[in-house]
Design a protein around this motif. Sequence first.
Motif, PDB file in Angstrom:
ATOM      1  N   VAL A  51       0.830  -1.209   0.000  1.00 39.94           N
ATOM      2  CA  VAL A  51       0.000   0.000   0.000  1.00 39.94           C
ATOM      3  C   VAL A  51       0.862   1.256   0.000  1.00 39.94           C
ATOM      4  O   VAL A  51       0.583   2.225  -0.725  1.00 39.94           O
ATOM      5  CB  VAL A  51      -0.956  -0.006   1.217  1.00 39.94           C
ATOM      6  CG1 VAL A  51      -1.673   1.340   1.337  1.00 39.94           C
ATOM      7  CG2 VAL A  51      -1.977  -1.129   1.072  1.00 39.94           C
ATOM      8  N   ASP A  90       3.960   1.379  -0.941  1.00 42.13           N
ATOM      9  CA  ASP A  90       4.925   1.277  -2.041  1.00 42.13           C
ATOM     10  C   ASP A  90       6.359   1.424  -1.548  1.00 42.13           C
ATOM     11  O   ASP A  90       7.133   2.246  -2.025  1.00 42.13           O
ATOM     12  CB  ASP A  90       4.618   2.335  -3.108  1.00 42.13           C
ATOM     13  CG  ASP A  90       5.346   2.057  -4.417  1.00 42.13           C
ATOM     14  OD1 ASP A  90       5.783   0.901  -4.610  1.00 42.13           O
ATOM     15  OD2 ASP A  90       5.469   2.981  -5.247  1.00 42.13           O
ATOM     16  N   LYS A 126       1.415   1.245  -9.417  1.00 42.04           N
ATOM     17  CA  LYS A 126       1.024   1.678  -8.072  1.00 42.04           C
ATOM     18  C   LYS A 126      -0.384   1.222  -7.724  1.00 42.04           C
ATOM     19  O   LYS A 126      -0.651   0.778  -6.597  1.00 42.04           O
ATOM     20  CB  LYS A 126       1.141   3.197  -7.948  1.00 42.04           C
ATOM     21  CG  LYS A 126       2.578   3.702  -7.848  1.00 42.04           C
ATOM     22  CD  LYS A 126       2.616   5.182  -7.511  1.00 42.04           C
ATOM     23  CE  LYS A 126       4.058   5.650  -7.319  1.00 42.04           C
ATOM     24  NZ  LYS A 126       4.132   7.094  -6.958  1.00 42.04           N
ATOM     25  N   GLN A 127      -1.306   1.320  -8.658  1.00 38.70           N
ATOM     26  CA  GLN A 127      -2.675   0.887  -8.387  1.00 38.70           C
ATOM     27  C   GLN A 127      -2.743  -0.608  -8.139  1.00 38.70           C
ATOM     28  O   GLN A 127      -3.469  -1.075  -7.251  1.00 38.70           O
ATOM     29  CB  GLN A 127      -3.587   1.270  -9.560  1.00 38.70           C
ATOM     30  CG  GLN A 127      -3.845   2.761  -9.680  1.00 38.70           C
ATOM     31  CD  GLN A 127      -4.870   3.067 -10.755  1.00 38.70           C
ATOM     32  OE1 GLN A 127      -5.603   2.196 -11.216  1.00 38.70           O
ATOM     33  NE2 GLN A 127      -4.928   4.323 -11.170  1.00 38.70           N
ATOM     34  N   LYS A 130      -0.321  -2.511  -6.969  1.00 36.23           N
ATOM     35  CA  LYS A 130       0.276  -2.772  -5.659  1.00 36.23           C
ATOM     36  C   LYS A 130      -0.700  -2.447  -4.541  1.00 36.23           C
ATOM     37  O   LYS A 130      -0.861  -3.225  -3.582  1.00 36.23           O
ATOM     38  CB  LYS A 130       1.560  -1.938  -5.485  1.00 36.23           C
ATOM     39  CG  LYS A 130       2.782  -2.508  -6.165  1.00 36.23           C
ATOM     40  CD  LYS A 130       4.016  -1.702  -5.780  1.00 36.23           C
ATOM     41  CE  LYS A 130       5.278  -2.329  -6.346  1.00 36.23           C
ATOM     42  NZ  LYS A 130       6.483  -1.567  -5.937  1.00 36.23           N
ATOM     43  N   ARG A 131      -1.369  -1.295  -4.660  1.00 39.05           N
ATOM     44  CA  ARG A 131      -2.305  -0.911  -3.605  1.00 39.05           C
ATOM     45  C   ARG A 131      -3.497  -1.847  -3.531  1.00 39.05           C
ATOM     46  O   ARG A 131      -3.965  -2.195  -2.437  1.00 39.05           O
ATOM     47  CB  ARG A 131      -2.771   0.530  -3.837  1.00 39.05           C
ATOM     48  CG  ARG A 131      -1.687   1.569  -3.540  1.00 39.05           C
ATOM     49  CD  ARG A 131      -2.106   2.954  -3.944  1.00 39.05           C
ATOM     50  NE  ARG A 131      -1.031   3.915  -3.676  1.00 39.05           N
ATOM     51  CZ  ARG A 131      -1.038   5.173  -4.113  1.00 39.05           C
ATOM     52  NH1 ARG A 131      -2.050   5.613  -4.842  1.00 39.05           N
ATOM     53  NH2 ARG A 131      -0.029   5.969  -3.824  1.00 39.05           N
TER      54      ARG A 131
END
Length: 204
Positions: free
Chosen positions: A19, A21, A138-139, A141-142
Amino acid sequence: RPLAFAFTAIVYYASLQMVLDFKPKPTRALPRAAWMFLVGTVIGIVSSLVAAGGGFLSIPYMVWHNVPIHHAVGTSAALGFPIAVAGTIGYIAAGWKAAGLPAGSLGYIYLPAFVGVSAMTMLIAPLGAKTAHRLPVKQLKRAFGVFLALLATKMLHSLLTLSGLEVGEAFLRLQAADFRHAGRHDLRLRVHPALVDVAALEGE
């Protein structure tokens, strides 16, 4: 039990890593084959114990060693197959002679559920793979981090609930022992309604 709580904490940490990163050292890479064999053994054992595909451990591990998230997800999907096969064989063997299993069981594998879930998984998995590769890093991973947090919370809730029941049962046994040996004229034992409600009056 301590091992289960430690494992839950590891999953929470992996969730936080995704979340927020966290960035590993640029020089960090996957270790040598011997160490990877050990890591794979741990992931396989844990995945079989919690009936999971291993992605909740293998993806954070690979990402922490600078494997791109999309590659980690794809590799984890491939790893799920041998983990599932080995786990299935183990549960069939363990429950081969078990009594009281529902009709349609092969060991501890309930075949109607296996067929239904497998069929839908095979239909939907390609869509999930396409969606994952279209998402920005990033999306993705989150999203995976949120999933890990939910998984860890479910595990923690199960552990705390089981611990509470065990404490309640132990308390009940102690109360019952007191009741047997107290010899009082009027003794009422009240335990939480979720466990038991025992009332006893001597001389009535």
